[in-house]
Design an enzyme around this catalytic site. Structure first.
Site, mmCIF file in Angstrom:
data_model
loop_
_atom_site.group_PDB
_atom_site.id
_atom_site.type_symbol
_atom_site.label_atom_id
_atom_site.label_comp_id
_atom_site.label_asym_id
_atom_site.label_seq_id
_atom_site.Cartn_x
_atom_site.Cartn_y
_atom_site.Cartn_z
ATOM 1 N N SER A 264 57.168 95.518 18.039
ATOM 2 C CA SER A 264 56.437 94.384 18.859
ATOM 3 C C SER A 264 55.011 94.001 18.294
ATOM 4 C CB SER A 264 56.341 94.766 20.151
ATOM 5 O OG SER A 264 55.878 96.110 20.553
ATOM 6 N N GLU A 265 54.526 95.177 17.677
ATOM 7 C CA GLU A 265 53.318 95.138 16.879
ATOM 8 C C GLU A 265 53.330 95.959 15.698
ATOM 9 O OE1 GLU A 265 52.267 92.790 20.208
ATOM 10 O OE2 GLU A 265 52.885 94.763 20.040
ATOM 11 N N THR A 266 52.545 95.701 14.727
ATOM 12 C CA THR A 266 52.425 96.318 13.685
ATOM 13 C C THR A 266 50.746 96.373 13.408
ATOM 14 O OG1 THR A 266 54.323 96.069 12.309
ATOM 15 C CG2 THR A 266 52.593 96.782 11.055
#
Length: 292
Positions: A45-47
């Site tokens: 969902s995020e990096t």
């Protein structure tokens, strides 16, 4: 350019739970197009992208598979965890804290015996009637309370079972002018947490986020006012699940309210990113979106 990479499960001390985030430790700033390509390739969902700190401060940016966002709680927790591991591997002195320079200002992560403590701006919701169709799109009963924070709609539903049973229509939710929707309910008295929640953000490419630190910047102030306590424990009841411990300090005069979020992390993957910053797909232009 050698780029250390970590895949970290955040807000959990057990593998395959919590919220996974990619973390890249960069020796110098990289182009946004490349970072967006990496985030899409990682698929979490995020990096998070951390420029290796000089002293106490480090630059930090966050990308979903489709957008750059201006705040992300679980990827900040993962970034603090990965940075300490990276510095241990390079025989750097063990740090007790790091200050991240971000699009949402300076965010401090402190390493404590109780886990990593994040210091974030509070995002208290204000009462508001939900727009037509939002309750139906969330497939929930009439809320006990509804309101809007700077980023999201918050809907307090009657029971934890209502939170768990919700099956939102993502196409319908993506039409509303909001980063996301938080569903929440008070936990029973015998529970080991004070409230449960779930978070849906199809507008930024995340249908359901497993554990959302930034949503707890709204949930913390809301449940403090409902329950009369400044120390709270929230459980995000996604399929992976995760626990966020919260402390709401009294703000000094003329200062903005803050929220302290505590969490643990598990390292799942550690390695080196092979594609250098000049290796970018032609359609990887980053878009700026609200925080997650």
């Amino acid at each position: 350019m050698t780029i250390s990479f970590f895949l970290v499960d955040a807000f959990t001390n057990r593998p395959f739970e919590g919220n996974p985030a990619g973390v890249c430790i960069l020796p110098e700033a990289a182009p946004a197009r490349w970072m967006q390509s990496v985030a899409r390739e990682v698929g979490a969902s995020e990096t998070a992208f951390v420029v290796a700190p000089q002293g106490k401060q480090a630059r930090l940016r966050w990308f979903t598979p489709t957008d750059e966002v201006d705040l992300c709680g679980h990827a900040t927790l993962a970034a603090a965890h990965a940075l300490r591991m990276h510095e241990a591997d390079t025989n750097a002195p063990e740090r007790v804290s790091v200050i991240f320079e971000t699009a949402s200002g300076l965010l401090t992560a402190q390493y404590t015996d109780a886990g990593i403590r994040l210091d974030f701006p509070a995002d208290a919701p204000s009462p508001a009637d939900p727009p037509a169709g939002l309750i139906d799109a969330c497939t929930i009963p009439v809320p006990v309370w509804s309101g809007r924070s700077a980023r999201d709609w918050l809907l307090h539903v009657p029971t934890p079972q209502d939170v768990e049973a919700a099956a939102p229509d993502m196409d319908a939710l993506s039409q509303f002018d909001t980063r996301g929707v938080i569903l929440t309910a008070e936990s029973p008295s015998e529970s080991d947490h004070d409230f449960v929640s779930r978070f849906f953000a199809p507008q930024v490419g995340v249908p359901e986020d497993p554990v959302t630190g930034s949503a707890h910047c709204a949930l913390g102030p809301y449940w403090r006012d409902r329950l009369g306590r400044s120390d709270l424990t929230g459980y995000q009841a996604s399929s992976r699940g995760g626990t966020v411990r919260i402390h709401l300090p009294e703000p000094p005069a003329s200062s903005e309210a803050r929220v302290h979020l505590f969490g643990a992390c598990c390292t799942m993957v550690q390695g080196t990113w092979q594609a250098p910053p000049n290796a970018t797909s032609p359609d990887a232009e980053a878009r700026q979106s609200p925080s997650l």
